[in-house]
Motif scaffolding. Sequence first.
Motif, PDB file in Angstrom:
ATOM      1  N   LYS A 240       0.831  -1.211   0.000  1.00 56.70           N
ATOM      2  CA  LYS A 240       0.000   0.000   0.000  1.00 56.70           C
ATOM      3  C   LYS A 240       0.865   1.261   0.000  1.00 56.70           C
ATOM      4  N   ILE A 241       1.940   1.240   0.769  1.00 64.04           N
ATOM      5  CA  ILE A 241       2.832   2.408   0.821  1.00 64.04           C
ATOM      6  C   ILE A 241       3.516   2.619  -0.528  1.00 64.04           C
ATOM      7  N   LEU A 242       4.063   1.542  -1.106  1.00 62.57           N
ATOM      8  CA  LEU A 242       4.730   1.652  -2.415  1.00 62.57           C
ATOM      9  C   LEU A 242       3.740   2.073  -3.494  1.00 62.57           C
ATOM     10  N   HIS A 243       2.562   1.486  -3.477  1.00 60.37           N
ATOM     11  CA  HIS A 243       1.517   1.818  -4.452  1.00 60.37           C
ATOM     12  C   HIS A 243       1.194   3.315  -4.393  1.00 60.37           C
ATOM     13  N   ALA A 244       1.044   3.838  -3.189  1.00 58.75           N
ATOM     14  CA  ALA A 244       0.706   5.255  -3.018  1.00 58.75           C
ATOM     15  C   ALA A 244       1.841   6.159  -3.484  1.00 58.75           C
ATOM     16  N   VAL A 245       3.073   5.805  -3.146  1.00 62.49           N
ATOM     17  CA  VAL A 245       4.231   6.624  -3.542  1.00 62.49           C
ATOM     18  C   VAL A 245       4.385   6.638  -5.062  1.00 62.49           C
ATOM     19  N   PHE A 246       4.264   5.477  -5.703  1.00 60.97           N
ATOM     20  CA  PHE A 246       4.368   5.419  -7.164  1.00 60.97           C
ATOM     21  C   PHE A 246       3.266   6.238  -7.835  1.00 60.97           C
ATOM     22  N   THR A 247       2.055   6.144  -7.301  1.00 57.74           N
ATOM     23  CA  THR A 247       0.939   6.914  -7.869  1.00 57.74           C
ATOM     24  C   THR A 247       1.230   8.409  -7.780  1.00 57.74           C
ATOM     25  N   PHE A 248       1.713   8.843  -6.636  1.00 58.23           N
ATOM     26  CA  PHE A 248       2.054  10.259  -6.439  1.00 58.23           C
ATOM     27  C   PHE A 248       3.096  10.697  -7.469  1.00 58.23           C
ATOM     28  N   LEU A 249       4.156   9.911  -7.634  1.00 57.79           N
ATOM     29  CA  LEU A 249       5.234  10.279  -8.559  1.00 57.79           C
ATOM     30  C   LEU A 249       4.758  10.299 -10.009  1.00 57.79           C
ATOM     31  N   PHE A 250       3.972   9.293 -10.404  1.00 61.50           N
ATOM     32  CA  PHE A 250       3.463   9.258 -11.779  1.00 61.50           C
ATOM     33  C   PHE A 250       2.582  10.471 -12.070  1.00 61.50           C
ATOM     34  N   LEU A 251       1.789  10.878 -11.081  1.00 62.70           N
ATOM     35  CA  LEU A 251       0.891  12.010 -11.289  1.00 62.70           C
ATOM     36  C   LEU A 251       1.640  13.347 -11.259  1.00 62.70           C
ATOM     37  N   VAL A 252       2.729  13.422 -10.512  1.00 60.43           N
ATOM     38  CA  VAL A 252       3.576  14.621 -10.572  1.00 60.43           C
ATOM     39  C   VAL A 252       4.139  14.775 -11.980  1.00 60.43           C
TER      40      VAL A 252
END
Length: 322
Positions: A302-314
């Motif tokens: 869940k933590i990795l999923h959230a961090v990757f989503t944040f970076l992709f959207l940035v």
Amino acid sequence: MIKYLSKYKNGIFSALILLFMALFALSSEKYAAATLRGVKLWAFNILPSVFPYFVFPALLPSLGSAAFLAARAAAFTRRAFGCGGMSGYGFFIAALSGYPGGSKITAELYAQNLITYNDAYKMSGFCSLSSPLFIVGTVGGMILKDAAAGFALLGAHLLSVLATAIILRGRYVESERRAPEIKTPDNVIYNAVYDSVISILVLGGIVTVYFVLIEMLSDLGAFALPIRFFTLVFGDPVLAQGFAFGLVECTTGISAAAESSSFFLLPAIGFLISFGGLSVMTQSVVFLKKAKIKTARFFLSKILHAVFTFLFLVIFCLLTRP
């Protein structure tokens, strides 16, 4: 410090529960209204979109249809997820149903001996997904009033969970699974509906508890420090407040953050959707614990999923910024 907390955790939790009960008694009208809003959120937004995906996936394994689909997904899932073909079926159901449908189907497949413990442990992470209906319809269409933003969130959400699954896939371990028992339709339908009704009621209770909890924590000033910290990170107190709320209950936080005009609005909302918040995590853990599936992999994913989503959207926001 950790050893001290572990030793007295029951006493600490008991004290917190008594505190919340006292708050409810002192401001019963206010918190009863919050309870009603939580029940309405469950009844009008969650129940109609989630309940069918609780019932129908429960029918397929017993009828043999899940095994048919799994056989055709096996080649891909072994390479991508390090799991057997049944994980492809679980991922497909999770991607359609949203939270906590993926955890429920993972627990059911393991309980029916259709997947190994190793596969169930891995699936607990990559089968924890939000639904397209929630991301595109509720968040994009109703909250942000921007369909394009909804599709961007959905794309980043799916891409990130695949990236997380591939990074954590590990080695595939071959193991024989028994064939599912083919049951009579009447028996299958009754069991599927009965189990789904119980599950959806438990889900509603958890959602309502966290809805009230946010109100109580806000009244106690518990969000003051996190909001101050996230204001430094995002540079916007509106987004900071929504983000802090969203770490507890996702939908509440996204609704509060939607008024922000910050560059980080979309990445922050994407993070909250993929992370799920404590409410979604509790819902998922209920099913995983019931099947005796350890949750360490789930929380890491869940933590990795959230961090990757944040970076992709940035990256998406940088590329599309006028």
